[in-house]
Design a protein around this motif. Structure first.
Motif, PDB file in Angstrom:
ATOM      1  N   ARG A 247      60.583  10.229  13.880  1.00  0.00           N
ATOM      2  CA  ARG A 247      60.738   9.715  12.509  1.00  0.00           C
ATOM      3  C   ARG A 247      60.176   8.310  12.356  1.00  0.00           C
ATOM      4  NH1 ARG A 247      66.973  10.922  11.985  1.00  0.00           N
ATOM      5  NH2 ARG A 247      66.906   8.724  11.513  1.00  0.00           N
ATOM      6  N   TYR A 248      60.034   7.604  13.488  1.00  0.00           N
ATOM      7  CA  TYR A 248      59.557   6.217  13.436  1.00  0.00           C
ATOM      8  C   TYR A 248      58.071   6.092  13.728  1.00  0.00           C
ATOM      9  CZ  TYR A 248      64.380   4.917  12.986  1.00  0.00           C
ATOM     10  OH  TYR A 248      65.654   4.786  12.513  1.00  0.00           O
TER      11      TYR A 248
ATOM     12  N   PHE B 212      55.818   3.705  11.985  1.00  0.00           N
ATOM     13  CA  PHE B 212      55.970   2.272  12.214  1.00  0.00           C
ATOM     14  C   PHE B 212      55.165   1.771  13.400  1.00  0.00           C
ATOM     15  CE2 PHE B 212      59.596   3.641   9.789  1.00  0.00           C
ATOM     16  CZ  PHE B 212      59.618   2.703   8.773  1.00  0.00           C
TER      17      PHE B 212
ATOM     18  N   TYR C  36      58.990   9.424   5.784  1.00  0.00           N
ATOM     19  CA  TYR C  36      60.238   8.816   6.267  1.00  0.00           C
ATOM     20  C   TYR C  36      61.073   8.325   5.082  1.00  0.00           C
ATOM     21  CZ  TYR C  36      63.591   5.768   8.424  1.00  0.00           C
ATOM     22  OH  TYR C  36      64.770   5.186   8.798  1.00  0.00           O
TER      23      TYR C  36
ATOM     24  N   ARG D 288      71.248   2.867  16.552  1.00  0.00           N
ATOM     25  CA  ARG D 288      70.251   3.729  15.888  1.00  0.00           C
ATOM     26  C   ARG D 288      70.327   3.552  14.371  1.00  0.00           C
ATOM     27  NH1 ARG D 288      72.253   7.413  19.666  1.00  0.00           N
ATOM     28  NH2 ARG D 288      73.323   8.635  18.075  1.00  0.00           N
TER      29      ARG D 288
ATOM     30  N   LEU E 109      68.532   0.407  13.309  1.00  0.00           N
ATOM     31  CA  LEU E 109      67.075   0.634  13.242  1.00  0.00           C
ATOM     32  C   LEU E 109      66.727   1.396  11.966  1.00  0.00           C
ATOM     33  CD1 LEU E 109      66.251   1.557  16.973  1.00  0.00           C
ATOM     34  CD2 LEU E 109      65.944  -0.644  15.828  1.00  0.00           C
TER      35      LEU E 109
ATOM     36  N   ALA F 180      64.260   0.084   8.999  1.00  0.00           N
ATOM     37  CA  ALA F 180      63.065   0.847   8.630  1.00  0.00           C
ATOM     38  C   ALA F 180      62.807   0.734   7.123  1.00  0.00           C
ATOM     39  CB  ALA F 180      63.220   2.309   9.032  1.00  0.00           C
TER      40      ALA F 180
ATOM     41  N   LEU G  64      62.329  -4.652  12.124  1.00  0.00           N
ATOM     42  CA  LEU G  64      62.079  -3.551  13.058  1.00  0.00           C
ATOM     43  C   LEU G  64      60.766  -3.798  13.791  1.00  0.00           C
ATOM     44  CD1 LEU G  64      62.742  -0.586  13.982  1.00  0.00           C
ATOM     45  CD2 LEU G  64      61.362   0.191  12.066  1.00  0.00           C
TER      46      LEU G  64
ATOM     47  N   ALA H 120      58.788  -1.298  16.052  1.00  0.00           N
ATOM     48  CA  ALA H 120      58.875   0.067  16.584  1.00  0.00           C
ATOM     49  C   ALA H 120      57.883   0.346  17.713  1.00  0.00           C
ATOM     50  CB  ALA H 120      58.684   1.084  15.460  1.00  0.00           C
TER      51      ALA H 120
END
Lengths: 109, 109
Positions: free
Chosen positions: A88-89, A92, A103, B21, B24, B28, B74, B76
């Motif tokens: 899902r990241y 990024f 997302y 989590r 994060l 996002a 973030l 990532a």
């Protein structure tokens, strides 16, 4: 009932150790006994057994007794959920705007 | 020097907690102060700060001081390596033989 969140805790926790990741790497090549798994590592057999218990509790390894030895097998199904979480990241780190849009769309609620 | 293996330990370790989590997940959607991050959780601000330190050490969160508040963002990039590690096992949950063949090819040495 083990929730998805608790399962992810266990999966990521199990993966947070180089020896445990290496054990999974070995099992990806085929089932192995505890003795076979211990061989390449500079750690004691009890230490390997402890790592295996963590991997079993995370559902990543299945152990089956065969007479006096127990054979271990990889069970990668639990990794699927972990992969989906991390995936899902992707936007990024890849900078892909379509993935970022997906997302935001998915988490808008 | 932090090895790739040590980095993965930290990344997976940081992800092995539902609150971290969720932090994060919040980041996002955009940068946030520690106070803003603490709001949705039923945990104390010092507890959030502790989680943020774990995330920072794993390179998943950057903190920048702006006057009296610190803003979190973030980062990532560290997730990429974690995603790549998990992805190698896709064959084992998807049953895709081409992915399995790639795994065996890559780890033959």
């Amino acid at each position: 009932m083990v929730t998805s969140s608790r399962r992810l805790d266990r999966t990521f926790g199990a993966l947070a150790d180089a020896t445990r990741r290496a054990i999974l790497g070995q099992l990806a090549h085929g089932d192995a006994t505890v003795g076979e798994l211990a061989r390449p590592f500079r750690v004691s057999r009890p230490a390997i057994s402890k790592h295996l218990r963590v991997l079993e509790q995370a559902g990543l390894v299945r152990r089956a007794r065969e007479g006096r030895v127990s054979r271990c097998a990889l069970d990668a199904a639990a990794l699927r959920e972990a992969a989906e979480w991390v995936e899902r990241y992707r936007a990024f780190w890849s900078g892909r705007l379509d993935a970022l849009a997906r997302y935001v769309e998915r988490t808008r609620s």
